[in-house]
Motif scaffolding. Structure first.
Motif, mmCIF file in Angstrom:
data_model
loop_
_atom_site.group_PDB
_atom_site.id
_atom_site.type_symbol
_atom_site.label_atom_id
_atom_site.label_comp_id
_atom_site.label_asym_id
_atom_site.label_seq_id
_atom_site.Cartn_x
_atom_site.Cartn_y
_atom_site.Cartn_z
ATOM 1 N N UNK A 211 0.835 -1.213 0.000
ATOM 2 C CA UNK A 211 0.000 0.000 0.000
ATOM 3 C C UNK A 211 0.865 1.256 0.000
ATOM 4 N N UNK A 212 1.926 1.243 0.794
ATOM 5 C CA UNK A 212 2.818 2.414 0.847
ATOM 6 C C UNK A 212 3.531 2.624 -0.483
ATOM 7 N N UNK A 213 3.979 1.519 -1.080
ATOM 8 C CA UNK A 213 4.675 1.638 -2.374
ATOM 9 C C UNK A 213 3.729 2.135 -3.467
ATOM 10 N N UNK A 214 2.489 1.621 -3.460
ATOM 11 C CA UNK A 214 1.529 2.051 -4.481
ATOM 12 C C UNK A 214 1.193 3.533 -4.310
ATOM 13 N N UNK A 215 1.019 3.963 -3.066
ATOM 14 C CA UNK A 215 0.716 5.379 -2.809
ATOM 15 C C UNK A 215 1.878 6.254 -3.273
ATOM 16 N N UNK A 216 3.082 5.836 -2.947
ATOM 17 C CA UNK A 216 4.276 6.600 -3.326
ATOM 18 C C UNK A 216 4.432 6.657 -4.847
ATOM 19 N N UNK A 217 4.361 5.480 -5.496
ATOM 20 C CA UNK A 217 4.615 5.412 -6.946
ATOM 21 C C UNK A 217 3.572 6.173 -7.757
ATOM 22 N N UNK A 218 2.345 6.251 -7.223
ATOM 23 C CA UNK A 218 1.302 6.956 -7.968
ATOM 24 C C UNK A 218 1.319 8.455 -7.667
ATOM 25 N N UNK A 219 2.316 8.882 -6.900
ATOM 26 C CA UNK A 219 2.440 10.308 -6.597
ATOM 27 C C UNK A 219 1.444 10.770 -5.549
ATOM 28 N N UNK A 220 1.006 9.828 -4.690
ATOM 29 C CA UNK A 220 -0.013 10.162 -3.702
ATOM 30 C C UNK A 220 0.461 9.962 -2.270
ATOM 31 N N UNK A 221 1.735 9.839 -2.070
ATOM 32 C CA UNK A 221 2.223 9.680 -0.706
ATOM 33 C C UNK A 221 3.726 9.839 -0.691
ATOM 34 N N UNK A 222 4.277 10.215 0.465
ATOM 35 C CA UNK A 222 5.734 10.295 0.582
ATOM 36 C C UNK A 222 6.296 8.886 0.554
ATOM 37 N N UNK A 223 7.549 8.739 0.205
ATOM 38 C CA UNK A 223 8.159 7.420 0.255
ATOM 39 C C UNK A 223 8.161 6.923 1.688
#
Ligand code: ZN
Length: 236
Positions: A211-223
């Motif tokens: 979930x964290x990686x998907x949020x990050x990769x889609x530009x919707x969360x910090x790494x």
């Protein structure tokens, strides 16, 4: 790694994503749609108009797949954006019924396709030629990711793990193909999966949950993690 995804997978995610999106939308009062979302420049109205217009556009591809008659998703990028802007001024009730009706129409059109038609080549809005089976995937990722964007309490952690894996496959391939961002090595904790993104510089190592990686990769969360990961622009 796109081969991990079958048509049956995509149809299942499309159905589940649709349920998730519309349940989240139903829980949002009309006045919430007037407020900005996390997507720059878009209120909830823009987002709902976009999801509705996306279903209409994919109905065009379903027609193409069924008949072989070329029918692009959108006339142009400008037209796509103009339709979102025009749609966003509709009343909340109109937007809700447009989104629901267009999703139902897409379900109906896709249910008509036979095996040969599912494999017919069609062209995405980005100009890629893909088998029509990708229509179901294109819709699945729209309703799943935009369910999060509605800001109604759905997070990436609420989306199915196998969908998130496929989403990460998709985004890493897209970002590698563009090659204009930072090089990355991504590791998902708990599932023994890793990905690389081709790009500039020494690869930054990013480790987190799916979930964290998907949020990050889609530009919707910090790494995720202790070290700051390079920021990425919005995708989708
Ligand atoms: Zn979208």
């Amino acid at each position: 790694m796109a081969a991990r995804r079958s048509l049956a997978d995509s149809l299942r995610w499309m159905a589940e994503g649709g349920r998730t999106f519309f349940a989240a939308l139903a829980g949002l009062p009309d006045d919430r749609l007037d407020r900005p979302t996390a997507l720059t420049g878009w209120t909830g109205r823009h987002l709902v108009a976009h999801v509705a217009a996306n279903a209409d556009a994919l109905v065009n591809l379903a027609h193409w797949a069924r008949t072989g008659e070329e029918r692009p998703m959108y006339t142009s990028f400008e037209q796509r954006d103009a339709d979102i802007q025009a749609g966003a001024v509709r009343s909340a009730a109109e937007l809700r019924s447009w989104a629901a009706a267009s999703a139902e129409q897409l379900d109906r059109r896709l249910s008509e396709l036979d095996e040969r038609q599912w494999s017919r080549p069609v062209r995405t809005a980005q100009g890629r030629t893909v088998p029509a089976a990708e229509i179901a995937w294109l819709r699945a990722r729209e309703v799943m990711v935009h369910a999060v964007d509605l800001g109604a309490g759905v997070g990436f952690g609420d989306l199915p793990a196998d969908f998130l894996t496929s989403l990460i496959d998709d985004i890493t391939a897209k970002r590698s193909g563009a090659g204009d961002g930072p090089a990355l090595t991504l590791t998902a904790t708990g599932v023994h999966s890793s990905w690389t993104v081709a790009g500039t510089g020494d690869p930054a190592e990013v480790t987190g949950t799916l979930a964290e990686l998907a949020a990050y990769l889609s530009g919707r969360g910090p790494g995720p993690g202790d070290r700051p990961a390079p920021p990425l622009p919005r995708w989708l």
